[in-house]
Enzyme design. Structure first.
Site, mmCIF file in Angstrom:
data_model
loop_
_atom_site.group_PDB
_atom_site.id
_atom_site.type_symbol
_atom_site.label_atom_id
_atom_site.label_comp_id
_atom_site.label_asym_id
_atom_site.label_seq_id
_atom_site.Cartn_x
_atom_site.Cartn_y
_atom_site.Cartn_z
ATOM 1 C CD GLU B 60 -4.996 2.494 -5.592
ATOM 2 O OE1 GLU B 60 -4.897 3.447 -6.175
ATOM 3 O OE2 GLU B 60 -4.017 1.935 -5.011
ATOM 4 C CG HIS B 129 2.061 3.871 3.722
ATOM 5 N ND1 HIS B 129 1.948 5.592 3.318
ATOM 6 C CD2 HIS B 129 2.659 3.215 2.461
ATOM 7 C CE1 HIS B 129 2.109 5.136 1.870
ATOM 8 N NE2 HIS B 129 1.882 3.797 1.569
#
Ligand SMILES: Cc1ncc(C[n+]2csc(CCOP(=O)(O)OP(=O)(O)O)c2C)c(N)n1
Ligand SMILES: [Mg+2]
Lengths: 323, 324
Positions: B60, B129
């Site tokens: 990322e 999440h």
């Protein structure tokens, strides 16, 4: 193509300009005229100058907290550079960045950086853009040995190798990461890290401007023909402290005397003397460089401090017709 | 007007933006060959090829860094962070680099980059999440943040985000992806910074955004039975947000509830409330009430997550309190 002696004169001049400019900053800092932190690259000039000697304006560079040489060698205006570091309105960044953020995007200088390692992902993106444009340009990133312990190097080595991106990774290994020696920071070596990702690696004497320029020339020519990453590790010397005002009680005398023997500018000077240049040539050159610096510094000091009406300017790009 | 899934509108916006501008490219994990983890980028690889649609490794920081460096070098990258929770690994590039580049370099450059990030719970995906982290980014000068609640706004805000000269974080609620709503045949860009009234009403203004707009509309139906008429104001953009529209709604209703799925404390609602307690003070006839998740990580178990996520009933209760 190996660097010819005529160009060594040019490289010498650039190194001298960086050295003298930083020596002036050193003095200004001691007099209390430079706000904030000041990390000087004195002793490391050959890296910036050698690398930049093979880059054009359409090639990009990204740098770190010790980035004065990188910026000047890429062609940032001397007066804009001084004005920025003094925190003036006519600084290249209008006084909002300072020493750790000198940038000039119009000539591909994507900025010094206050975050260790952060230039690597930016350069990776710049290289992807350059590859997409397909004009054979490359992106170089300067970082210190301290940045080898940052996680992003793994991501960037992996991606640039996987996607064959034209990034020239330039490590300035000066043996120190702030006040800690490299051997206490890294369990491997840059050579082995590069090999792990299949990236071509070269180690050069980073205080020999010709050696740096020759290696950069070789790598960059390959990269222009066929985009892919390369790593150059330049063994160099941080002659000053981590920042100005650093008492450096963690360093010993031997290291200090070894460093003066390895001074990149003194070395280039002896090479040029051996090639027959006279003392007069050097005197003239020094006078010329000093007066260039005097002029730029005078301009910078004459620039006003930025006023508070510019405080929130440029946070966003103004858009015509959009409120 | 045809109804399409939110996801389809996202996809269409990316497609149209890539078609009109060669400098737009897409990068993210599994966005190319697989068409995206939620299928938002389906078909882009086939149409635009591997030179414009990049499957990135699970990295990322460099995904965000690629967006920054490419934007500095003349491109308009659109990066996808698979779950907003993973944006934590890209924070340096977003917060220290992208957000600051323009100001820090004295206005030399604009960084036209977009980061798309799905947020929110409802999938029992657990604490890592499900988070709604938009307030973090709204707090950073130099970033813009949008959070569309329906297909037309998803299309319109993504087009505006890609066209915008500055970094924009597009937050998409995962539970909305499959929801259908109207999208005109010739969908238009929606300006960043403009709210919309999803349902006009007289008694209480409910300021919200994202998936909570749907909850607020459900609350409105329930409250109608009690004779209470709420106005649902969808912010759409969080940074900048449409303060003027909130003030003008408050000037009509004199009562305010601010609702979001994110944790209530220190959230987007806190900013809205603080501003209304200042510029809207004279209009207020009751204390302002916030609706948000409790101060705890988003839990996994069905029963716990259901209790954790704010919904229409929480909004109904808050509205009743402002009227009490
Ligand atoms: C992410 C981050 N961590 C720590 C620092 C503080 N810091 C500034 S320079 C530096 C040492 C860097 O060493 P190196 O990369 O070798 O560069 P050198 O100073 O030797 O040129 C550190 C730890 C920082 N600026 N950024
Ligand atoms: Mg070092």
């Amino acid at each position: 193509m190996p660097i010819k002696s005529s160009s060594l004169q040019v490289l010498y001049r650039q190194m001298l300009l960086i050295r003298r400019a930083e020596e002036r900053l050193q003095k200004l800092f001691a007099d209390g005229d430079v706000p904030g932190f000041l990390h000087l690259s004195i002793g490391q000039e050959a890296v910036a100058v050698g690398i930049s000697s093979v880059l054009g304006v359409a090639d990009t560079v990204s740098s770190n907290h010790r980035g004065h040489g990188h910026a000047l060698a890429k062609g940032v205006s001397l007066s804009g550079f001084f004005a920025e570091i003094l925190g003036r309105a006519d600084g290249v960044c209008r006084g909002r960045g300072g020493s750790m953020h000198v940038a000039d995007l119009s000539i591909g200088m994507l900025g010094a950086n206050g975050i260790v390692g952060a230039g690597m992902p930016i350069t990776t993106g710049s290289a992807l853009a350059l590859k997409m444009k397909g004009a054979g340009n490359i992106a170089a990133v300067y970082f210190g040995d301290g940045a080898l312990a940052e996680g992003v190097i793994h991501e960037c080595f992996n991606l640039t190798s996987l996607w064959s991106l034209p990034v020239l990774f330039v490590c300035e290994n000066n043996g120190w990461s702030e006040f800690s020696p490299t051997e206490r920071q890294l369990a491997t070596s840059l050579e082995r890290l590069s090999a792990a990702f299949g990236i071509a690696f070269a180690s050069v004497d980073g205080n020999d401007v010709v050696a740096v320029a020759d290696q950069a020339d070789k790598f960059v020519n390959q990269m222009r023909d066929m985009p892919s990453p390369r790593v150059i590790e330049c063994q160099t010397t941080r002659i000053r402290g981590h920042f100005e005002g650093d008492p450096q009680d963690y360093r010993n005398k031997e290291e200090m005397s070894m460093m003066s023997e390895r001074d990149p500018i003194a070395r280039a000077r002896s090479q040029l003397l051996a090639e027959g240049l006279s003392d007069v040539w050097f005197e003239q050159l020094h006078a010329e460089v000093d007066s260039e610096i005097d002029v730029a510094l005078k301009l910078a000091k004459g620039s006003p401090e930025p006023t508070s009406d510019s405080l929130v300017a440029d946070v966003y790009t103004p858009r015509l017709g959009v409120s | 007007m045809p109804e399409v899934r939110y996801l389809k509108a996202v996809n269409q916006a990316l497609y149209d933006a890539m078609e009109v501008d060669d400098s737009v490219f897409v990068i993210g994990e599994d966005v190319a060959a697989a068409g995206g983890p939620f299928k938002a980028t389906r078909g882009l690889l086939e149409t635009f090829g591997p030179g414009r649609v990049y499957d990135a490794p699970i990295a990322e920081a460099v995904i965000a860094g690629v967006a920054v460096g490419a934007a500095m070098t003349g491109m308009r990258p659109v990066a996808e962070i698979m779950f907003m929770d993973f944006i934590t690994l890209a924070m340096d590039q977003i917060v220290n680099q992208a957000a600051k580049a323009r100001s820090m370099f004295g206005g030399q450059a604009s960084l036209p980059l977009v980061i798309r990030a799905p947020h929110g719970g409802g999938l029992n995906a657990g604490p890592q999440h499900s988070q709604c982290l938009e307030a973090w980014f709204a707090h950073v000068p130099g970033l813009k943040v949008v959070c569309p609640a329906n297909a037309a706004d998803a299309y319109g805000l993504i087009r505006s985000a890609i066209d915008d000269p500055d970094p924009v974080i597009v937050v998409e609620n995962k539970t909305l992806y499959a929801a259908k709503s109207e999208l005109p045949d010739d969908p238009q860009a929606v300006p960043i910074g403009k709210a919309t009234i999803s349902r006009p009403g007289r008694d209480v203004t409910v300021v919200t955004y994202g998936a909570m707009v749907r909850e607020a509309l459900t609350a409105a139906d329930q409250l109608t039975i009690e004779g209470v008429d709420i106005e649902v104001l969808d912010l759409r953009s969080i940074q900048p947000w449409d303060e003027a529209m909130v003030v003008s709604s408050l000037a009509r209703t004199h009562r305010l509830v601010v609702a979001h799925e994110a944790v209530e404390a220190f959230g987007v609602g806190a900013e809205v409330v603080a501003r209304m307690a200042d510029v809207g003070f004279d209009e207020l006839d009751a204390p302002i009430i916030r609706v948000g998740a409790p101060f705890a990580p988003s839990p996994f178990a069905k029963s716990l997550e259901a209790a954790y996520r704010p919904d229409a009933s929480d909004i109904v209760r808050a509205v009743r309190r402002t009227l009490a």
